[in-house]
Write an enzyme that holds these catalytic residues in place. Sequence first.
Site, PDB file in Angstrom:
ATOM      1  N   TYR A  87       0.793  -1.229   0.000  1.00 43.42           N
ATOM      2  CA  TYR A  87       0.000   0.000   0.000  1.00 43.42           C
ATOM      3  C   TYR A  87       0.827   1.282   0.000  1.00 43.42           C
ATOM      4  CZ  TYR A  87      -4.386  -2.488   0.171  1.00 43.42           C
ATOM      5  OH  TYR A  87      -5.456  -3.274  -0.165  1.00 43.42           O
ATOM      6  N   GLU A 134      -8.821  -6.715   4.717  1.00 42.73           N
ATOM      7  CA  GLU A 134      -8.071  -7.841   4.157  1.00 42.73           C
ATOM      8  C   GLU A 134      -7.396  -8.676   5.234  1.00 42.73           C
ATOM      9  OE1 GLU A 134      -5.643  -5.839   1.245  1.00 42.73           O
ATOM     10  OE2 GLU A 134      -7.445  -5.170   0.181  1.00 42.73           O
TER      11      GLU A 134
END
Length: 393
Positions: A95, A137
């Site tokens: 990310y 997630e």
Amino acid sequence: MLTVEQRKIVKSTAPVLEEHGTTITKVFYRNLFETHPELLHIFNHANQAKGRQQTALANAVYAAAVHIDNLENILPAVVQIAHKHVSLGIKPEHYPIVGEHLLKAIKEVLGDAATDEILDAWKEAYGVIAAAFIGVEAKMYQEAREQENGWNFFKPFTVVRKVKESENIMSFYLKPADGLNVPAYQPGQYISVRVKIPGEKYMMIRQYSLSQAPTPGEFRISVKREADNDPNGVVSVYLHTQVNEGDTVEVSPPAGEFVLDTTKTTPVAFISGGVGITPMMSMFETVANLTPDRPTVFLHAARNEELAAFQGDIEEKAAGMSNVKYNTFYSSQPDGFINRAVLEKYVDITGDTYVCGPVSFMESIIRELRAMGMNEERIHYEFFGPAMQLANA
């Protein structure tokens, strides 16, 4: 945390993102892969080539800007995308890399219009959005890991059987190479298959629906062979022509939220086009196995008989059901389409309908179901490709 002023800035940039979003994401992916080519082991190269991934990301960024005050409004989209991420093996450390290159792409495309204040606001906004994805997630990874016979990321599976279902669809029966059973999954879910194709520099990953009712010992996927010159056909052609019984592929745990509600006994209809029949087979077989008296409709559209898969399986399952109607429509024949008249004849709008197939097919079916008065919450569908919404279907 985003300040009030930063939220205003993010919202004010939404029209700019709507106009330039795809340009920004094209620059983003170009720069990302130049700097981090190892990520090409994860991303679907065909979706990149066709621009579908760029469009999907642009839509997601725009939605985040519009709903920055109430990100819970886009939570369904976050969950949908998170399922895709987990099936691909996206990790928290990815990310920050994505955030860095997204901001650089915004600056490169917008130039001086992307002021420090705008970039700072988007940096904070991205941090909030990334944290939401990472949290969702992490829970999915934990559930996949801790369930019986579960795992994270990819593990080797052996191809134990190949079965030709139609002129262009081949089923692959997959068993874990370690001898364990497969985890339980929900009818309609998919897995990712990862392969190393001779001559290709990077690993290739594709997602395929599980095409049979949950079975403890194996997965079954049914793969349509795409054209040899289609960028999206690289993996399907390889599976059809090069992967044989006894060979090994890598597989991710089941994922996806386009799933059958197995608690219901109310009317249900499955409507598919082409290879969109694959998740429907899992759902239909599950109904036949668990609730064979449930009022059920199965409608399938194909170009011709040679391309219509699973016809014998559907008849066999239907024979054990007390209230089932099924029909296959061939577009090569007169009246060979699932139109409004067909839907009115077969579908009970008080029940649930599941739709899967080419985008234009789904748009047509969903539009007609809505016009017939079917409640939006009873229409379920899945699009094969990067996570997108058919909001204007």
